[in-house]
Design a protein around this motif. Structure first.
Motif, mmCIF file in Angstrom:
data_model
loop_
_atom_site.group_PDB
_atom_site.id
_atom_site.type_symbol
_atom_site.label_atom_id
_atom_site.label_comp_id
_atom_site.label_asym_id
_atom_site.label_seq_id
_atom_site.Cartn_x
_atom_site.Cartn_y
_atom_site.Cartn_z
ATOM 1 N N THR A 39 60.332 41.641 113.413
ATOM 2 C CA THR A 39 60.163 40.815 114.614
ATOM 3 C C THR A 39 58.817 40.091 114.580
ATOM 4 O OG1 THR A 39 61.534 42.418 115.761
ATOM 5 C CG2 THR A 39 60.396 40.824 117.122
ATOM 6 N N VAL A 40 57.778 40.766 114.111
ATOM 7 C CA VAL A 40 56.478 40.090 113.948
ATOM 8 C C VAL A 40 56.620 38.975 112.915
ATOM 9 C CG1 VAL A 40 54.087 40.347 113.152
ATOM 10 C CG2 VAL A 40 55.109 42.092 114.626
ATOM 11 N N ASN A 41 57.308 39.291 111.806
ATOM 12 C CA ASN A 41 57.491 38.263 110.770
ATOM 13 C C ASN A 41 58.244 37.062 111.340
ATOM 14 O OD1 ASN A 41 56.187 39.928 109.010
ATOM 15 N ND2 ASN A 41 58.045 40.725 108.026
ATOM 16 N N ALA A 42 59.233 37.338 112.184
ATOM 17 C CA ALA A 42 60.025 36.235 112.767
ATOM 18 C C ALA A 42 59.155 35.399 113.706
ATOM 19 C CB ALA A 42 61.231 36.808 113.516
ATOM 20 N N LEU A 43 58.311 36.062 114.501
ATOM 21 C CA LEU A 43 57.420 35.316 115.409
ATOM 22 C C LEU A 43 56.467 34.434 114.605
ATOM 23 C CD1 LEU A 43 56.041 34.684 118.166
ATOM 24 C CD2 LEU A 43 54.600 36.705 117.765
ATOM 25 N N GLU A 44 55.883 35.021 113.560
ATOM 26 C CA GLU A 44 54.915 34.255 112.765
ATOM 27 C C GLU A 44 55.588 33.053 112.102
ATOM 28 O OE1 GLU A 44 51.822 37.947 111.888
ATOM 29 O OE2 GLU A 44 53.199 37.371 110.301
ATOM 30 N N LYS A 45 56.804 33.268 111.600
ATOM 31 C CA LYS A 45 57.508 32.146 110.955
ATOM 32 C C LYS A 45 57.883 31.074 111.982
ATOM 33 C CE LYS A 45 61.269 30.917 107.831
ATOM 34 N NZ LYS A 45 61.082 29.544 108.210
ATOM 35 N N LYS A 46 58.335 31.541 113.117
ATOM 36 C CA LYS A 46 58.744 30.596 114.166
ATOM 37 C C LYS A 46 57.571 29.682 114.557
ATOM 38 C CE LYS A 46 60.775 30.988 118.875
ATOM 39 N NZ LYS A 46 62.125 30.450 118.751
ATOM 40 N N MET A 47 56.391 30.290 114.692
ATOM 41 C CA MET A 47 55.249 29.494 115.152
ATOM 42 C C MET A 47 54.703 28.602 114.045
ATOM 43 S SD MET A 47 53.439 31.239 118.273
ATOM 44 C CE MET A 47 53.251 29.579 118.817
ATOM 45 N N ALA A 48 54.704 29.114 112.815
ATOM 46 C CA ALA A 48 54.261 28.262 111.697
ATOM 47 C C ALA A 48 55.197 27.050 111.592
ATOM 48 C CB ALA A 48 54.254 29.064 110.408
ATOM 49 N N ASP A 49 56.500 27.291 111.660
ATOM 50 C CA ASP A 49 57.481 26.191 111.553
ATOM 51 C C ASP A 49 57.317 25.198 112.699
ATOM 52 O OD1 ASP A 49 58.467 27.403 109.332
ATOM 53 O OD2 ASP A 49 60.320 28.145 110.252
ATOM 54 N N MET A 50 57.122 25.736 113.890
ATOM 55 C CA MET A 50 56.998 24.887 115.080
ATOM 56 C C MET A 50 55.856 23.882 114.934
ATOM 57 S SD MET A 50 56.470 26.477 118.869
ATOM 58 C CE MET A 50 57.981 27.213 119.260
ATOM 59 N N PHE A 51 54.750 24.329 114.325
ATOM 60 C CA PHE A 51 53.566 23.471 114.193
ATOM 61 C C PHE A 51 53.468 22.810 112.812
ATOM 62 C CE2 PHE A 51 52.587 25.782 117.989
ATOM 63 C CZ PHE A 51 51.794 24.923 118.734
ATOM 64 N N HIS A 53 53.020 24.174 109.926
ATOM 65 C CA HIS A 53 52.039 24.788 109.026
ATOM 66 C C HIS A 53 52.732 25.820 108.137
ATOM 67 C CE1 HIS A 53 47.876 23.455 109.657
ATOM 68 N NE2 HIS A 53 48.223 23.166 110.902
ATOM 69 N N GLU A 54 51.994 26.324 107.148
ATOM 70 C CA GLU A 54 52.624 27.234 106.181
ATOM 71 C C GLU A 54 52.766 28.661 106.695
ATOM 72 O OE1 GLU A 54 51.020 25.243 102.012
ATOM 73 O OE2 GLU A 54 49.949 26.951 102.863
ATOM 74 N N ALA A 55 51.820 29.102 107.520
ATOM 75 C CA ALA A 55 51.806 30.540 107.848
ATOM 76 C C ALA A 55 51.168 30.772 109.218
ATOM 77 C CB ALA A 55 51.023 31.300 106.772
ATOM 78 N N LYS A 192 49.616 18.637 112.720
ATOM 79 C CA LYS A 192 49.090 17.703 111.705
ATOM 80 C C LYS A 192 47.588 17.502 111.847
ATOM 81 C CE LYS A 192 53.161 14.830 111.063
ATOM 82 N NZ LYS A 192 53.881 14.258 112.185
ATOM 83 N N LEU A 193 47.070 17.702 113.050
ATOM 84 C CA LEU A 193 45.672 17.338 113.305
ATOM 85 C C LEU A 193 44.676 18.466 113.018
ATOM 86 C CD1 LEU A 193 46.306 15.368 116.613
ATOM 87 C CD2 LEU A 193 45.537 14.415 114.432
ATOM 88 N N PHE A 194 45.160 19.708 113.072
ATOM 89 C CA PHE A 194 44.197 20.821 113.013
ATOM 90 C C PHE A 194 44.397 21.692 111.776
ATOM 91 C CE2 PHE A 194 44.176 19.539 117.401
ATOM 92 C CZ PHE A 194 42.816 19.595 117.711
ATOM 93 N N ASP A 195 43.276 22.148 111.215
ATOM 94 C CA ASP A 195 43.344 23.088 110.099
ATOM 95 C C ASP A 195 43.822 24.452 110.576
ATOM 96 O OD1 ASP A 195 42.278 21.379 108.015
ATOM 97 O OD2 ASP A 195 40.404 21.454 109.157
ATOM 98 N N SER A 196 43.450 24.806 111.811
ATOM 99 C CA SER A 196 43.937 26.075 112.367
ATOM 100 C C SER A 196 44.131 25.910 113.874
ATOM 101 C CB SER A 196 42.951 27.213 112.079
ATOM 102 O OG SER A 196 41.686 26.915 112.610
ATOM 103 N N VAL A 212 48.685 33.923 118.495
ATOM 104 C CA VAL A 212 49.058 33.665 117.107
ATOM 105 C C VAL A 212 48.096 32.636 116.526
ATOM 106 C CG1 VAL A 212 50.873 32.744 115.608
ATOM 107 C CG2 VAL A 212 51.470 34.294 117.469
ATOM 108 N N LEU A 213 47.612 32.925 115.322
ATOM 109 C CA LEU A 213 46.784 31.970 114.588
ATOM 110 C C LEU A 213 47.670 31.293 113.543
ATOM 111 C CD1 LEU A 213 43.945 30.812 113.977
ATOM 112 C CD2 LEU A 213 43.678 32.651 112.297
ATOM 113 N N ILE A 214 47.613 29.976 113.504
ATOM 114 C CA ILE A 214 48.497 29.194 112.640
ATOM 115 C C ILE A 214 47.628 28.387 111.685
ATOM 116 C CG2 ILE A 214 50.261 27.370 112.648
ATOM 117 C CD1 ILE A 214 50.561 28.220 115.753
ATOM 118 N N SER A 215 47.970 28.415 110.391
ATOM 119 C CA SER A 215 47.164 27.660 109.419
ATOM 120 C C SER A 215 47.900 27.599 108.077
ATOM 121 C CB SER A 215 45.784 28.316 109.276
ATOM 122 O OG SER A 215 44.914 27.499 108.526
ATOM 123 N N ASP A 216 47.146 27.317 107.006
ATOM 124 C CA ASP A 216 47.770 27.314 105.679
ATOM 125 C C ASP A 216 47.827 28.747 105.140
ATOM 126 O OD1 ASP A 216 45.257 27.789 103.878
ATOM 127 O OD2 ASP A 216 44.697 26.263 105.342
#
Ligand SMILES: Cc1ncc(COP(=O)(O)O)c(C=O)c1O
Length: 342
Positions: A39-51, A53-55, A192-196, A212-216
């Motif tokens: 479930t954590v993995n799904a949340l992290e993927k969902k948010m990375a995809d939404m923005f 970003h890779e991870a 697209k605008l932010f590194d994180s 959630v922190l989103i970045s590469d």
């Protein structure tokens, strides 16, 4: 008549709804320190995809996601640029110095809104005695500005200026979804605008815990190690992540209700004798100044006596924050507050 407690202290006060609790109770979980919580993995993927970003990385708090973002993208003796009203500067105990050994250049924006020129002026020339200007931080919406926000064009101009100086860009998007429902802009545009990017699920979105922190990929893989050394590696945190997924699926559109209620209450406050100024309301936060002849503590106490709890954020300003657990009948109760309260 004043029987219901109306707690406007913060949008972090919300409790999970029955449907959210149900999603939590039925979550599939594992040990996230080993990367085995689906479930954590799904949340992290969902948010990375939404923005776009890779991870992404699920953390216990927005303070932690902000601080990890700084740690992962700076070196000691670097400097970060942000506004004097931002949470990272004011309310994270100087964590940028404590964790990352970096200094801070603070701008004096207009209720937290800084200009590209301010960023340009903040960048230090290279010299042995100057810190290296490394990162621009933008908070959107701006909590202590009164929930006001940068438009996407303002963000783009700031980021362009940052990039022209080779600065990294971090977004403290604790309440970014409050902005997006107002402007119609998308997470992808921000991605697209932010590194994180840090997004809080525990504020207006109504989850009990987490950001959630989103970045590469590389930044997030280092961020995982920083989270661990800060003691933020959690085990069966899928129970909490399930609430976050539920919040993303069900609680974004309803943020508009919070904004509508904040505006209605602002209109009311414009007309009462115990308020001298109401900041314009853009999202779910309403800040007002008590009348000159009154003391802020007396106004807070008088509101409390009428079952309205809120916070004085300075010796002149009071903040009301609207959220999932504030309903229309409570707003009606607020609209009946008398002209002479104190
Ligand atoms: C704009 C902003 N950023 C970050 C945070 C930190 O979040 P947390 O309380 O989860 O550490 C807050 C908390 O209120 C906030 O308002």
């Amino acid at each position: 008549m004043h029987s219901q407690l109306i707690n406007l202290t913060s949008d972090t006060l919300t409790k999970p709804t029955p449907a959210m609790l149900d999603a939590m109770m039925t979550a599939e979980v594992g040990d996230d320190v080993f990367g085995q919580d689906p479930t954590v993995n799904a949340l992290e993927k969902k948010m990375a995809d939404m923005f776009g970003h890779e991870a992404a990385l699920y953390c216990p708090s927005g303070t932690m996601t902000n601080q990890i973002a700084i740690k992962a993208q700076t070196q000691p003796l670097d400097e970060i640029i942000c506004d004097e009203l931002f949470h990272i500067y004011r309310y994270e105990l100087g964590g940028y110095g404590f964790h990352s050994g970096v200094s801070m250049h603070v701008t004096r924006g207009n209720r937290g809104i800084m200009s590209p020129q301010m960023v340009h002026d903040a960048v230090k020339p290279k010299a042995d005695w100057n810190p290296n200007s490394r990162m621009l931080i933008i908070e959107n919406s701006i909590n202590m500005g009164g929930g006001n926000y940068y438009t996407i064009d303002e963000v783009k101009a700031l980021v362009a200026m940052a990039r022209s100086h080779n600065l990294k860009t971090h977004l403290d998007g604790a309440r970014l979804f409050n902005v997006l429902v107002e402007t119609g802009d998308t997470p992808m545009e921000y991605g697209k605008l932010f590194d994180s990017i840090s997004i809080c699920l525990s504020k207006g979105l109504g989850a009990p815990v987490g950001s959630v922190l989103i970045s590469d990929k590389e930044t997030i893989s280092y961020a995982r190690r920083v989270r661990k050394v800060m003691g933020g590696g959690m085990r069966q945190s899928g129970y909490l992540a399930a609430a976050c997924i539920y919040a993303l699926d069900h609680h974004i559109d309803r943020l508009r209700d919070d904004h509508r209620r904040a505006r209605a209450c602002a209109d009311k406050l414009e007309s009462v004798s115990w308020v001298s100024e109401v900041f314009p309301v853009s999202t779910n936060i309403l800040i007002f100044k008590e009348a000159d002849h009154l003391k802020v503590a007396d106004v807070v106490a008088a509101l409390k006596a009428r079952n309205i709890e809120c916070l004085a954020i300075s010796d002149r300003l009071i903040r009301w924050v609207f959220h999932l657990d504030i309903h229309d009948d409570m707003v009606s109760q607020i609209l009946e507050l008398p002209d002479h309260l104190v």
